[in-house]
Motif scaffolding. Structure first.
Motif, PDB file in Angstrom:
ATOM      1  N   LYS A  71      47.969  35.877  45.609  1.00  0.00           N
ATOM      2  CA  LYS A  71      48.045  36.593  46.889  1.00  0.00           C
ATOM      3  C   LYS A  71      46.698  37.201  47.248  1.00  0.00           C
ATOM      4  CE  LYS A  71      50.614  40.296  49.206  1.00  0.00           C
ATOM      5  NZ  LYS A  71      51.678  41.332  49.041  1.00  0.00           N
ATOM      6  N   ALA A  90      50.590  37.767  41.991  1.00  0.00           N
ATOM      7  CA  ALA A  90      49.735  38.818  42.547  1.00  0.00           C
ATOM      8  C   ALA A  90      48.298  38.322  42.670  1.00  0.00           C
ATOM      9  CB  ALA A  90      49.792  40.062  41.666  1.00  0.00           C
ATOM     10  N   ASP A 107      45.453  46.047  44.401  1.00  0.00           N
ATOM     11  CA  ASP A 107      46.823  45.584  44.159  1.00  0.00           C
ATOM     12  C   ASP A 107      46.944  44.972  42.762  1.00  0.00           C
ATOM     13  OD1 ASP A 107      47.493  46.452  46.648  1.00  0.00           O
ATOM     14  OD2 ASP A 107      47.781  44.461  47.536  1.00  0.00           O
ATOM     15  N   LEU A 108      45.852  44.382  42.255  1.00  0.00           N
ATOM     16  CA  LEU A 108      45.882  43.841  40.894  1.00  0.00           C
ATOM     17  C   LEU A 108      45.896  44.970  39.869  1.00  0.00           C
ATOM     18  CD1 LEU A 108      43.341  40.865  41.129  1.00  0.00           C
ATOM     19  CD2 LEU A 108      45.820  40.824  41.411  1.00  0.00           C
ATOM     20  N   ALA A 150      49.378  46.135  39.888  1.00  0.00           N
ATOM     21  CA  ALA A 150      50.269  45.139  39.284  1.00  0.00           C
ATOM     22  C   ALA A 150      50.223  45.207  37.757  1.00  0.00           C
ATOM     23  CB  ALA A 150      49.905  43.735  39.761  1.00  0.00           C
ATOM     24  N   GLU A 202      41.839  45.275  48.584  1.00  0.00           N
ATOM     25  CA  GLU A 202      42.931  44.368  48.204  1.00  0.00           C
ATOM     26  C   GLU A 202      42.971  44.155  46.696  1.00  0.00           C
ATOM     27  OE1 GLU A 202      45.102  43.600  50.338  1.00  0.00           O
ATOM     28  OE2 GLU A 202      44.045  44.093  52.211  1.00  0.00           O
ATOM     29  N   GLU A 214      55.168  43.422  37.666  1.00  0.00           N
ATOM     30  CA  GLU A 214      54.961  42.415  38.704  1.00  0.00           C
ATOM     31  C   GLU A 214      54.585  41.068  38.077  1.00  0.00           C
ATOM     32  OE1 GLU A 214      52.698  43.210  42.211  1.00  0.00           O
ATOM     33  OE2 GLU A 214      52.897  45.387  41.963  1.00  0.00           O
ATOM     34  N   LEU A 220      52.068  38.641  37.569  1.00  0.00           N
ATOM     35  CA  LEU A 220      50.614  38.734  37.682  1.00  0.00           C
ATOM     36  C   LEU A 220      49.999  37.488  38.305  1.00  0.00           C
ATOM     37  CD1 LEU A 220      49.572  40.480  34.333  1.00  0.00           C
ATOM     38  CD2 LEU A 220      49.884  41.496  36.597  1.00  0.00           C
TER      39      LEU A 220
END
Length: 404
Positions: A396, A393, A29-30, A33, A26, A388, A390
């Protein structure tokens, strides 16, 4: 024009999953982003394998999940290990250590090299998702290459700087053999040298800024390869890509630990020349066509919020300068997250590589702080072309934190 894989970030995400209870995959995703297209993954042989022939199925499963997610996100992965197995008869079973150099058939040292080749073959066979393998980290300093049993001794007898580089050439050659047997399409990345000051176990003259230790070390590596006294005179038999750690550090040889990272100036032509000097060494030995990976660089504020804004601007300047280096394929920013858990370790300044400085390189805070983006995260995102939100993100990802 910069490479499509120019902007990257590194983080030992499997370790961070254990510490923060957020699934490792997960966190990617950063990375996405931010706009980054490359990820450097800590994949130590000794953590993924039980021995040179036997995978640890639980570890393999964890890394496979992470790497499969990287493929989904179109992140090019450089896998890195700087630990290995030692044979029976050594004091240690694993670590950054080797027996004293002895190329006699059957010696403990020769067995270590053969185990290294087999370990890389086993690991690379498990992970076709990884296109590049970095075979070692900072072998020009005592912390990452030492005699068997060194850490359990009074540490008064490290390898000399010249002994370390003899060994580094051997380690690269045998690692490359194992990688290429397992996956001929994978690229072998050299070990990553950094500063090479005497107090760390290097031999850079004290009248030179410490970061010229990269070029100094590479020249000694190439000269050994070309000497005819090692396994091959062709650098291609040792690595396909050249790597180093171009941190912006103090130009004073007398600075230690955190002061090396704090007593610095804004990156300028001198930072660029640290890198150009290393590339000039490559050219000197006929390797001008090889690409370079800047495997770690970044800034730490050691927890001082007043430095955050300044270091965001330093990050902007460093990325601009790196973009002017035509030989660079990827610059891996260190690191994705801060790691305040290190502060709870007893004797952090003695027992943690980098001491307190190591804690505060992150572009995002940790999940208990909602993975808040730090100012330099916005700078990296702007450079990399990410768009995105940040902060959103980060929140999340933080919400995925499992209860311990």
């Amino acid at each position: 024009m910069i490479s499509e894989r120019f902007y990257g970030i590194g983080e030992p995400l499997i370790q961070r999953e254990r510490d923060t209870h957020v699934p490792a995959a997960e966190y990617l995703d950063l990375v996405k982003a931010l706009g980054c297209t490359a990820y450097r993954s800590w994949m130590h042989l000794t953590e993924i394998l039980k021995d040179p022939l036997t995978p640890d199925e639980e570890a393999v499963s964890a890394h496979t999940e992470l790497l499969d997610r990287a493929v989904e996100l179109d992140l090019e992965v450089t896998g890195m290990s700087h630990e290995w197995f030692l044979p029976e008869g050594c004091i240690q079973h694993t670590g950054h250590a080797v027996p004293r150099r002895d190329l006699t058939e059957g010696s403990l040292y020769r067995q270590t090299l053969e185990m290294l080749e087999q370990s890389w073959f086993t690991m690379v066979s498990l992970f076709p998702q990884v296109s590049q393998w970095e075979v070692g980290n900072e072998w020009n300093i005592n912390a990452f290459l030492q005699p068997d049993g060194f850490l359990d001794s009074d540490m008064s007898k490290p390898f000399s700087s010249e002994e370390k580089l003899d060994i580094a050439v051997d380690l690269m050659y045998f690692a490359a053999k194992g990688i290429r047997r397992a996956n001929p399409n994978a690229k072998v990345v050299s070990f990553s040298p950094a500063l090479s000051t005497p107090w760390l176990g290097g031999n850079l003259p004290d009248f030179l800024p410490p970061m010229y230790g990269i070029a100094w070390t590479l020249d000694k590596i190439y000269s050994r390869i070309r000497s005819g006294k090692f396994w091959s005179t062709d650098p291609d038999d040792y690595f396909d890509l050249v790597a180093w750690h171009p941190y912006q550090m103090s130009t004073c040889q007398d600075k230690r630990e955190a002061d090396l990272f704090l007593h610095i100036e804004e990156p300028d032509h001198l930072w660029k020349d640290y890198n150009d000097a290393a590339y000039r060494v490559m050219c000197k030995y006929g390797d001008a066509e090889k690409q370079v990976i800047l495997t770690e660089t970044g800034f730490t504020d050691c927890g001082d919020p007043k430095l955050e804004k300044m270091q965001a601007e330093y990050t902007r300047k460093l990325l601009q300068l790196a973009g002017e280096l035509p030989y660079v394929r990827t610059i891996y920013n260190f690191r994705l997250l801060t790691e305040t858990g290190m502060l709870e370790k007893q004797g952090i300044e003695k027992n943690q590589i980098g001491g307190r400085a190591e804690v505060y390189f992150g572009f995002f805070e940790e999940p208990h702080k909602n993975c808040r983006p730090r100012l330099k995260a916005y700078v990296l995102q702007e450079a990399a072309g990410g768009n995105e939100d940040l902060a959103a993100a980060g929140k999340k990802v933080a919400l995925l934190r499992k209860k311990s």
